[in-house]
Motif scaffolding. Structure first.
Motif, PDB file in Angstrom:
ATOM      1  N   GLN A  36     -45.897  22.781  30.566  1.00  9.98           N
ATOM      2  CA  GLN A  36     -46.069  21.396  31.012  1.00  9.98           C
ATOM      3  C   GLN A  36     -46.529  20.503  29.856  1.00  9.98           C
ATOM      4  O   GLN A  36     -46.067  19.371  29.718  1.00  9.98           O
ATOM      5  N   GLU A  37     -47.424  21.019  29.032  1.00  8.36           N
ATOM      6  CA  GLU A  37     -47.913  20.258  27.879  1.00  8.36           C
ATOM      7  C   GLU A  37     -46.779  19.975  26.888  1.00  8.36           C
ATOM      8  O   GLU A  37     -46.665  18.861  26.370  1.00  8.36           O
ATOM      9  N   VAL A  38     -45.957  20.991  26.631  1.00  9.71           N
ATOM     10  CA  VAL A  38     -44.822  20.822  25.711  1.00  9.71           C
ATOM     11  C   VAL A  38     -43.843  19.795  26.265  1.00  9.71           C
ATOM     12  O   VAL A  38     -43.383  18.905  25.549  1.00  9.71           O
ATOM     13  N   LEU A  39     -43.540  19.899  27.546  1.00 13.34           N
ATOM     14  CA  LEU A  39     -42.623  18.936  28.162  1.00 13.34           C
ATOM     15  C   LEU A  39     -43.201  17.522  28.121  1.00 13.34           C
ATOM     16  O   LEU A  39     -42.487  16.570  27.812  1.00 13.34           O
ATOM     17  N   ALA A  40     -44.483  17.405  28.414  1.00 11.30           N
ATOM     18  CA  ALA A  40     -45.110  16.078  28.427  1.00 11.30           C
ATOM     19  C   ALA A  40     -45.067  15.424  27.057  1.00 11.30           C
ATOM     20  O   ALA A  40     -44.836  14.218  26.947  1.00 11.30           O
ATOM     21  N   SER A  41     -45.251  16.209  26.008  1.00  7.23           N
ATOM     22  CA  SER A  41     -45.251  15.612  24.672  1.00  7.23           C
ATOM     23  C   SER A  41     -43.846  15.431  24.115  1.00  7.23           C
ATOM     24  O   SER A  41     -43.554  14.424  23.483  1.00  7.23           O
ATOM     25  N   ILE A  53     -41.091   7.313  26.520  1.00  9.44           N
ATOM     26  CA  ILE A  53     -41.408   6.284  25.512  1.00  9.44           C
ATOM     27  C   ILE A  53     -41.173   6.850  24.113  1.00  9.44           C
ATOM     28  O   ILE A  53     -40.560   6.207  23.262  1.00  9.44           O
ATOM     29  N   ARG A  54     -41.631   8.072  23.895  1.00 11.31           N
ATOM     30  CA  ARG A  54     -41.428   8.728  22.595  1.00 11.31           C
ATOM     31  C   ARG A  54     -39.938   8.888  22.309  1.00 11.31           C
ATOM     32  O   ARG A  54     -39.466   8.614  21.208  1.00 11.31           O
ATOM     33  N   LEU A  55     -39.173   9.318  23.312  1.00  8.03           N
ATOM     34  CA  LEU A  55     -37.731   9.519  23.124  1.00  8.03           C
ATOM     35  C   LEU A  55     -37.007   8.205  22.847  1.00  8.03           C
ATOM     36  O   LEU A  55     -36.081   8.169  22.023  1.00  8.03           O
ATOM     37  N   ALA A 105     -34.790   7.355  19.556  1.00  5.98           N
ATOM     38  CA  ALA A 105     -33.412   6.879  19.683  1.00  5.98           C
ATOM     39  C   ALA A 105     -33.226   5.554  18.947  1.00  5.98           C
ATOM     40  O   ALA A 105     -32.240   5.364  18.217  1.00  5.98           O
ATOM     41  N   LEU A 106     -34.175   4.638  19.103  1.00  8.30           N
ATOM     42  CA  LEU A 106     -34.079   3.345  18.426  1.00  8.30           C
ATOM     43  C   LEU A 106     -34.118   3.510  16.910  1.00  8.30           C
ATOM     44  O   LEU A 106     -33.363   2.852  16.185  1.00  8.30           O
TER      45      LEU A 106
END
Length: 131
Positions: free
Chosen positions: A107-112, A117-119, A123-124
């Protein structure tokens, strides 16, 4: 098809047998997820399974192993090696396996790593380099 052995129920489904919503519900109930494919990139299903709490057993040909710690929070296997897949399942269902700890770490890995927002920022930045 369904198989039951030593108190463990195994349910195998063909692709398309259930709706996406039904699959997500099963991931939330599952202890383990097996994704055995000879040609896989990052499997969305493995990430969905992890988000539901299932411990992944995923083909080593995919890049899913970047999302879990092999042997600790998931298992990277050969799609043709049933013995390897069986051993991974036996480990997950072993009393020595820290199921709650593995779920928490996943869950921690997925959350980070899958934070929207990070993705979006990544992408930008990629598009800015192209333009």
């Amino acid at each position: 098809s369904e198989l039951s052995a030593q108190g463990v129920r195994v349910r195998a489904l063909r692709k398309g047998a259930l709706s996406h919503r039904e699959m997500l519900e099963l991931f939330g109930k599952a202890v383990a997820y097996v994704g055995a494919s000879r040609s896989d990139g990052i499997s969305t299903s493995v990430l969905e399974a992890m988000s539901g709490g299932a411990i992944p057993i995923q083909t080593a040909s995919s890049c899913a192993a970047e999302w879990f710690m092999d042997g600790e929070t998931g298992f990277s296997v050969s799609p043709d090696d049933l013995s390897q897949i069986s051993k991974a399942l036996a480990t997950i269902f072993s009393p020595r396996f820290d199921l709650d700890g593995a779920r928490r770490k996943n869950q921690e890995v997925l959350a980070s790593n899958a934070d929207p927002i990070r993705l979006c920022k990544i992408a930008l930045q990629s598009y800015e380099r192209i333009i």
